[in-house]
Design an enzyme around this catalytic site. Structure first.
Site, PDB file in Angstrom:
ATOM      1  N   ARG A  13      41.358  17.911  14.812  1.00 29.15           N
ATOM      2  CA  ARG A  13      41.993  16.751  15.447  1.00 29.15           C
ATOM      3  C   ARG A  13      42.309  15.668  14.417  1.00 29.15           C
ATOM      4  O   ARG A  13      43.460  15.470  14.032  1.00 29.15           O
ATOM      5  CB  ARG A  13      41.080  16.215  16.550  1.00 29.15           C
ATOM      6  CG  ARG A  13      41.777  15.269  17.546  1.00 29.15           C
ATOM      7  CD  ARG A  13      41.934  13.843  17.063  1.00 29.15           C
ATOM      8  NE  ARG A  13      40.661  13.185  16.785  1.00 29.15           N
ATOM      9  CZ  ARG A  13      40.562  11.953  16.307  1.00 29.15           C
ATOM     10  NH1 ARG A  13      41.657  11.242  16.025  1.00 29.15           N
ATOM     11  NH2 ARG A  13      39.381  11.410  16.050  1.00 29.15           N
ATOM     12  N   ASP A  14      41.303  14.989  13.932  1.00 28.58           N
ATOM     13  CA  ASP A  14      41.512  13.887  12.991  1.00 28.58           C
ATOM     14  C   ASP A  14      42.119  14.389  11.687  1.00 28.58           C
ATOM     15  O   ASP A  14      42.909  13.688  11.044  1.00 28.58           O
ATOM     16  CB  ASP A  14      40.170  13.204  12.720  1.00 28.58           C
ATOM     17  CG  ASP A  14      40.324  11.788  12.182  1.00 28.58           C
ATOM     18  OD1 ASP A  14      41.457  11.291  12.130  1.00 28.58           O
ATOM     19  OD2 ASP A  14      39.308  11.183  11.814  1.00 28.58           O
ATOM     20  N   HIS A 208      31.237   7.956  10.361  1.00 25.95           N
ATOM     21  CA  HIS A 208      32.569   8.579  10.291  1.00 25.95           C
ATOM     22  C   HIS A 208      33.306   7.900   9.136  1.00 25.95           C
ATOM     23  O   HIS A 208      33.976   6.892   9.327  1.00 25.95           O
ATOM     24  CB  HIS A 208      33.294   8.361  11.626  1.00 25.95           C
ATOM     25  CG  HIS A 208      34.655   8.961  11.715  1.00 25.95           C
ATOM     26  ND1 HIS A 208      34.939  10.049  12.520  1.00 25.95           N
ATOM     27  CD2 HIS A 208      35.840   8.622  11.127  1.00 25.95           C
ATOM     28  CE1 HIS A 208      36.221  10.338  12.421  1.00 25.95           C
ATOM     29  NE2 HIS A 208      36.790   9.482  11.585  1.00 25.95           N
ATOM     30  N   CYS A 241      45.178   8.379   8.842  1.00 29.33           N
ATOM     31  CA  CYS A 241      45.384   7.677  10.115  1.00 29.33           C
ATOM     32  C   CYS A 241      46.813   7.169  10.165  1.00 29.33           C
ATOM     33  O   CYS A 241      47.259   6.476   9.249  1.00 29.33           O
ATOM     34  CB  CYS A 241      44.409   6.507  10.253  1.00 29.33           C
ATOM     35  SG  CYS A 241      44.675   5.527  11.752  1.00 29.33           S
ATOM     36  N   ASN A 250      38.710  12.188   6.132  1.00 28.61           N
ATOM     37  CA  ASN A 250      37.264  12.001   6.231  1.00 28.61           C
ATOM     38  C   ASN A 250      36.579  12.646   5.042  1.00 28.61           C
ATOM     39  O   ASN A 250      37.166  13.459   4.329  1.00 28.61           O
ATOM     40  CB  ASN A 250      36.736  12.675   7.498  1.00 28.61           C
ATOM     41  CG  ASN A 250      37.012  11.888   8.728  1.00 28.61           C
ATOM     42  OD1 ASN A 250      38.106  11.916   9.250  1.00 28.61           O
ATOM     43  ND2 ASN A 250      36.013  11.172   9.214  1.00 28.61           N
TER      44      ASN A 250
END
Length: 303
Positions: A13-14, A208, A241, A250
């Site tokens: 996802r991220d 995170h 992002c 991340n």
């Protein structure tokens, strides 16, 4: 005493949401299957957001429908990001057992990301949280921009604590604290954690941390020493992002697992299998892995 560490993999996802080229549904499902086979048991697989805003997540329903084809094992948790009630209902229709909700510690980021104030964003989650409680669906909370914001600059730790507390009050079993632009250092991370832990127990907090300035592993270690035992990470260091220009992925899952192996902390994750997975998805995306551990281990294998 050996500590157990829970690793929440956010790569599907991220990690993938900011990719410019479309990643096929088949690739996403294959990635999830490979991650499961490394021993990971918490894998955030999709975001139920409008394709208009995050085109890469347009196939969220298809990814969920394809999970059995990924040879996914019983006991694996597949949380889904749900920004509103409509998204929550769609996720439940696809079989979601856990959802993630999010708010920012920055007004500027909240406006850019979801076009409303922090207070309004949290209020939107009240009916969602009520329905999740009724259905027995677990809710995980995220707080973005816990150290700094690309629009508002440095963020006061007290503000992070306030937002985290409100997400906990909604019924979140855990609150993940996101250094969205990767500006944190161990010192700033610890100041933030000290403020938040006065209100939210460290046992209900997760780290995170993005790696924009190369501080993510150091920040994980500082948080581990503080008492956190849950950390989000992304295979091969994928990510970014769409609302934080210049933010990188991340902390790489391989780097995080290598760190904890060195601390004799138990993650239940096979590092060699992670490196194989990282090499595979990086090759599919046409780039070298961002993870230093993966690069080093691949180089060693080739000698």
């Amino acid at each position: 005493m050996t500590r157990n560490i829970r690793v929440v993999e956010v790569g599907p996802r991220d990690g993938l949401q900011n990719e410019k080229e479309v990643v096929t549904t088949a690739t996403k499902i294959e990635l999830i299957g490979r991650l499961v086979r490394t021993g990971l048991r918490d894998i955030e697989v999709a975001s139920f957001v409008s394709p208009k805003w995050v085109p890469q997540m347009a196939d969220h329903a298809e990814v969920m429908a394809g999970l059995p084809a990924a040879q996914c094992s019983p006991g694996v948790n597949y949380p889904l990001l749900t920004p509103n009630m409509k998204a929550f209902e769609a996720a439940i229709a696809c079989g979601a057992k856990e959802v993630a909700i999010f708010a920012a510690a920055s007004e500027g980021f909240s406006q850019k990301n979801i076009n409303c104030s922090i207070a309004e964003s949290i209020q939107r989650f009240v009916p969602l949280a009520d329905e999740a409680r009724r259905l027995g669906i677990r809710v995980r909370g995220y707080v973005s921009c816990v150290i700094a914001c690309p629009y508002d600059g440095p963020i006061q730790p007290a503000k992070v604590a306030e937002v985290a507390s409100r997400l906990l009050d909604l019924g979140s079993y855990e609150v993940s604290l996101g250094d969205t632009i990767g500006a944190g250092t161990p010192s700033s991370i610890l100041k933030m954690l000290e403020a938040v832990a006065r209100i939210v127990p460290a046992t209900q907090l997760a780290g995170h941390y993005h790696d924009t300035f190369g501080m993510a592993v150091a920040n994980v270690y500082a948080s581990y020493e503080f008492g956190l035992s849950t950390f989000d990470s992304s295979i091969a260091g994928l990510g970014g992002c769409p609302y934080a220009k210049g933010a990188t992925g991340n902390v790489a899952t391989e780097d995080l697992v290598y760190l904890f192996n060195g601390l004799d902390a138990q993650t239940g994750v096979d590092l060699d299998a992670l490196v194989d997975c990282a090499a595979w998805i990086s090759n599919v995306l046409g780039r070298a892995p961002n993870s230093r551990v993966t690069r080093a281990m691949l180089a060693k294998r080739s000698q």
